[in-house]
Design a protein around this motif. Structure first.
Motif: not given
Length: 269
Positions: A141-167
């Protein structure tokens, strides 16, 4: 003014998110990590923050970190000292033919690879590297901004600590030349309805209320074992302040531990 706003938002995020990553549940065997941050294109001012964060994470979790921008580090003998190599916001052509050959042999022999953000904006003429990182950068995008990430692998080490939707309050959300899904295990994806589109889509200047991205299905972090060693990539890490937030630091730490097999992980598509 925009820079002040970005700094204010990111400092606020760091304050409420924490500044350190707790040690992961991992094997206690120590190892060495090589962090490579050479750039021949755009240079991110977050590189020093990333190196500092990885060194701190190493001190907290029992591994050592060597940081370099010297391609001469990529020899067969030197690479064997490291359990993994992290390409931290590299850009452009960063290795010559003999160094590429040494790195290919290292990965095919089981060495680990971590790619952070513009690691995907690197070595476009090297097919092996494109397969290793998983997908090459196309636009943002033109500028850095806010967005929501979806946690597709809550059972994996690098995403286990993240919520289902991470803004994420501020980052530079990459679109890629191809979609790696099907060849990699997707860990995080981007909800394209939550941010303004890339500059080459949707005529943003004429229709500023349009909020769609350019990929549809939009992976942002993944891992795989397609080339021998294990590879892990995150498109996050543009902003310096990201490296002081607990969520991103744990994401990054467990990416390192994933590729070095210090935590149980499944990187099959």
């Amino acid at each position: 003014m925009r820079k002040l706003l970005v700094l204010f938002l990111m400092l606020g995020l760091a304050a409420c998110d924490g500044a350190s990553a707790a040690p992961a549940t991992a094997t206690q065997e120590s190892f060495n990590l090589l962090v490579y941050s050479r750039t021949t294109g755009f240079r991110h001012n977050s590189i020093p923050d990333g190196i500092r964060a990885l060194r701190e994470l190493g001190q907290q979790n029992g591994f050592s970190v060597d940081a370099t921008e010297d391609p001469a580090a990529f020899t067969p003998q030197n690479l064997q000292k490291y359990a993994a190599v992290a390409f931290l916001n590299t850009t452009g052509t960063v290795l010559e033919a003999p160094q590429k050959a040494a790195f290919e042999d290292y990965i095919r022999g089981g060495g680990g690879y971590v790619g952070v953000h513009s690691a995907a904006d690197t070595e476009y003429d090297w097919p092996f590297y494109g397969e290793l990182v998983g997908a090459w950068f196309k636009s943002h995008p033109l500028l850095p901004q806010s967005a929501v990430l979806v946690n597709e692998a809550p059972d994996q080490p690098s995403t286990a600590h993240l919520p289902a939707r991470w803004r994420i309050l501020i980052d530079e959300f990459y679109s890629f030349r191809s979609n790696p899904r099907g060849k990699v295990k997707v860990l995080l994806s981007l909800d394209e309805k939550t941010y303004l589109p890339d500059p080459n889509t949707s005529l943003i200047l004429d229709f500023p209320n349009i909020v769609s991205g350019s990929m549809g299905d939009h992976p942002m972090s993944w891992c795989h074992e397609n080339l021998g060693g294990r590879a892990w990539y995150t498109a996050l890490g543009h902003e310096p302040a990201s490296y002081s937030t607990e969520r991103f630091r744990k994401h990054l730490l467990n990416g390192v531990l994933t590729v070095t097999h210090r935590v149980p992980a499944d990187c099959n598509p």
